[in-house]
Design an enzyme around this catalytic site. Structure first.
Site, short mmCIF file in Angstrom:
data_model
loop_
_atom_site.label_atom_id
_atom_site.label_comp_id
_atom_site.label_asym_id
_atom_site.label_seq_id
_atom_site.Cartn_x
_atom_site.Cartn_y
_atom_site.Cartn_z
N CYS A 91 -3.51 -8.59 -0.07
CA CYS A 91 -4.49 -8.16 -0.98
C CYS A 91 -3.81 -6.84 -2.03
O CYS A 91 -4.45 -6.54 -3.21
CB CYS A 91 -5.71 -7.35 -0.34
SG CYS A 91 -6.27 -8.55 0.79
N HIS A 343 -12.33 -10.66 -5.94
CA HIS A 343 -11.13 -10.10 -5.55
C HIS A 343 -10.11 -11.24 -5.76
O HIS A 343 -9.73 -11.55 -4.71
CB HIS A 343 -11.73 -9.51 -4.35
CG HIS A 343 -10.49 -9.12 -3.60
ND1 HIS A 343 -8.89 -8.80 -4.16
CD2 HIS A 343 -10.00 -8.76 -2.15
CE1 HIS A 343 -8.18 -8.13 -3.17
NE2 HIS A 343 -8.79 -8.46 -1.86
N CYS A 373 -7.57 -2.23 1.01
CA CYS A 373 -7.23 -2.56 2.24
C CYS A 373 -6.47 -3.78 2.07
O CYS A 373 -6.39 -4.51 0.94
CB CYS A 373 -8.58 -2.80 3.15
SG CYS A 373 -9.47 -4.32 2.59
#
Length: 387
Positions: A91, A343, A373
């Site tokens: 991520c 995302h 995160c």
């Protein structure tokens, strides 16, 4: 050591992954489009002077495989002499791309870096082809590879209620919609070709994923998505699935001066940390704390925060851990976050940094912190200072 400054920062609109605007547009084309746009917006820079291109992408297979950074740069007709590398820290990939490009400049190995990231989650789903080693089960809970269950774990540990998660999700959509209506995303979004519901080619200049009609009653009716018996995390309080790309032009302060380019901000500090994979969503807390320590700053020195909203439960746990719950409405994700915008994994780090820079300028804030995160237990953070 050279100061690293941000010259430009842009992104595509966020397209819905299921049948959305970019369903017939490849990830390489989204990336190449932004690379060309950054260069056209900054004609003082000769493309051949870019020392390296760092591009984040998580699922490096199919159209995103075989070094998408290089594929996109070739499509963008950037000179062959300019190298390019694809970066993967899940991520945090495009924020890691920013760190890698900045670090090369800091130590004198480069003067100019083009960084960014992309993820087409409609074409290459997050779990496509993933095959975890069975031996990992000896040291890591199997559920640690299931992001929604890690959010459930944080909700239980930090007593994050279903009601507070739903309220946070509504806030994200409302703020993102308000920002869209006020043209607050206009400075960062680059109009990008896609297809409408009828398949007609058109240019999109707005985020397709925001649901302004989201309300507490609708969210309360949703079933838990990951733990059907005892869970509180739903699809509505999870980050949306979207497709998109982001890009930033960074260089040494001295090179910007010689080219006559005006820096928007400089990188004050960077940090990456590890944490227990079962609570991967808590990574922003130690990452932010380390970035603050390296910057010689305190939490109260930071005027604005961008926290990637992987899940409402995860975001609220981090805000609680950082002591930001009471100041959230004044300082955190003022234009909404990934629950509303989506995302796209490899895109998000540079995307939230771009949004943060624009908010810092609009609100005349000196310091801003962007943090995320990272799956399997990591956190990443960057502190920006306006110049």
């Amino acid at each position: 050591m050279e100061n690293v400054v941000i010259i430009d920062a842009v992104r595509t609109p966020m397209g819905r992954s299921k049948g959305g605007a970019f369903r017939q547009v490849r990830a390489e084309d989204l990336s190449a489009h932004l690379m060309r746009e950054v260069l056209s917006r900054n004609p003082e820079l000769n493309a051949a002077e870019i020392d390296d291109i760092y591009w984040g992408c998580v699922q490096q297979t199919l159209e995103q495989g075989f070094n998408i950074a290089r594929n996109a740069s070739l499509l963008a007709e950037i000179p062959h002499s300019v190298p390019a590398v694809t970066v993967n820290r899940l991520c945090g990939s495009s924020m890691q791309a920013l760190h890698d490009g900045a670090r090369a400049i800091m130590v004198g190995d480069a003067q100019v870096s083009l960084i960014g990231g992309v993820e087409h989650m409609g074409h290459v789903p997050m779990n496509h082809g993933v095959d975890f080693h069975p031996g990992m089960g000896r040291t890591v809970a199997k559920a640690a590879g299931m992001m929604g269950l890690t959010a459930e774990m944080l909700a239980k540990i930090h007593n994050i209620s279903r009601q507070s998660q739903d309220e946070f999700a509504v806030r994200s959509h409302q703020r993102a919609y308000a920002a869209t209506q006020a043209d607050h995303f206009a400075k960062e979004i680059v109009a990008t070709n896609g297809h409408d519901a009828d398949g007609i080619l058109k240019r999109f200049d707005f985020d397709e994923v925001i649901r302004p009609e989201t309300n507490l009653a609708g969210l309360a009716a949703l079933r838990p998505a990951f733990d059907p018996v005892n869970g509180t995390v739903t699809a509505g309080t999870s980050s949306a699935l979207s497709d998109g790309a982001s890009a930033m032009l960074i260089m040494s302060e001295s090179r910007a001066k010689s080219l006559g380019l005006t820096p928007r901000a400089r990188i004050r500090s960077m940090a990456v940390v590890g944490c227990d994979p079962s609570i991967m969503g808590y990574g922003p807390v130690p990452a932010s704390q380390l970035a603050l320590k390296r910057a010689g700053l305190k939490l109260e020195d930071i005027g604005l925060f961008e926290l990637n909203e992987a899940f409402a439960a995860q975001s609220l746990a981090c805000l609680k851990g950082l002591g930001l719950l009471e100041s959230m409405d004044d300082k955190v994700n003022l234009n909404g976050g990934a629950i509303a915008l989506g995302h796209p994994l490899g895109c998000s780090g540079a995307r939230i940094s771009t949004t943060l820079l624009n908010l810092m300028e609009r609100r005349d804030v000196q310091f801003g912190l962007a943090t995320m995160c990272i799956g399997l237990g990591q956190g990443i953070a960057t502190i920006f200072e306006r110049v």
